[in-house]
Design an enzyme around this catalytic site. Structure first.
Site, PDB file in Angstrom:
ATOM      1  N   HIS A   7      76.948  -6.204 -78.851  1.00 39.79           N
ATOM      2  CA  HIS A   7      76.183  -7.084 -79.738  1.00 39.79           C
ATOM      3  C   HIS A   7      76.674  -8.513 -79.624  1.00 39.79           C
ATOM      4  CE1 HIS A   7      79.540  -5.675 -82.432  1.00 39.79           C
ATOM      5  NE2 HIS A   7      79.548  -6.927 -82.817  1.00 39.79           N
ATOM      6  N   HIS A  79      80.734 -14.344 -82.474  1.00 39.77           N
ATOM      7  CA  HIS A  79      81.457 -13.628 -81.417  1.00 39.77           C
ATOM      8  C   HIS A  79      80.500 -12.812 -80.565  1.00 39.77           C
ATOM      9  CE1 HIS A  79      81.618 -10.535 -84.738  1.00 39.77           C
ATOM     10  NE2 HIS A  79      81.426  -9.681 -83.745  1.00 39.77           N
ATOM     11  N   GLU A 130      85.066  -9.603 -79.232  1.00 39.99           N
ATOM     12  CA  GLU A 130      85.368  -8.318 -79.852  1.00 39.99           C
ATOM     13  C   GLU A 130      85.257  -7.247 -78.766  1.00 39.99           C
ATOM     14  OE1 GLU A 130      82.490  -7.110 -82.830  1.00 39.99           O
ATOM     15  OE2 GLU A 130      83.797  -5.534 -83.601  1.00 39.99           O
TER      16      GLU A 130
HETATM   17 CO    CO Z   1      80.995  -7.628 -84.137  1.00 42.08          CO
END
Ligand code: CO
Length: 134
Positions: A7, A79, A130
């Site tokens: 994502h 992020h 991440e």
């Molecule tokens: Co995230």
């Protein structure tokens, strides 16, 4: 080591308003809000077919995205999340290469119930990264 893009996350000042824009204006499928107290955020996910957009709103005192929203009051890209097969092996390889892992360096459980880690944006061209164990 690096797998698919899981994502892209946007920090937003008003999660309900942002979710409504994605659902009603953009016509996307949006999940129900999920509070993640351990991460200091409430999230929804937007399904865009080949990946997801994570919308983040601060939750509680000292949210890790509070400072970001002070600097970006209308919101912004926060992020990117990449999948890895083995998060501990990935962490150890990155640390051996000099990358900084945020927090205590141990994976936490993320929004999908899987282990996640965050890497320092200064080590990755100004972008917070991440990692999620797929
Ligand atoms: Co995230």
């Amino acid at each position: 080591m690096l797998g698919r893009l899981n994502h892209v996350a946007l920090a937003v000042p008003d999660l309900a308003a942002a979710a409504a824009v994605y659902r009603d204006t953009l016509g996307a499928r949006v999940t129900a809000p999920q509070a993640l107290p351990e991460h200091g955020v409430t999230v929804v996910f937007v399904d865009v077919g080949n990946t997801r957009i994570e919308l983040l709103e601060p939750l509680g005192e000292g949210s890790p995205i509070a400072g970001f929203l002070e600097r970006n009051p209308s919101g912004g890209m926060h992020h990117v999340c990449y999948e890895v097969d083995d998060i501990v092996a990935a962490r150890d390889r990155l640390k051996a290469g000099g990358a900084r892992v945020l927090g205590d360096g141990n994976p936490k459980t993320g929004a999908h119930g899987k282990p996640v880690l965050f890497l320092h944006p200064k080590d990755f061209f100004g972008t917070l990264v991440e990692l999620e164990q797929a």
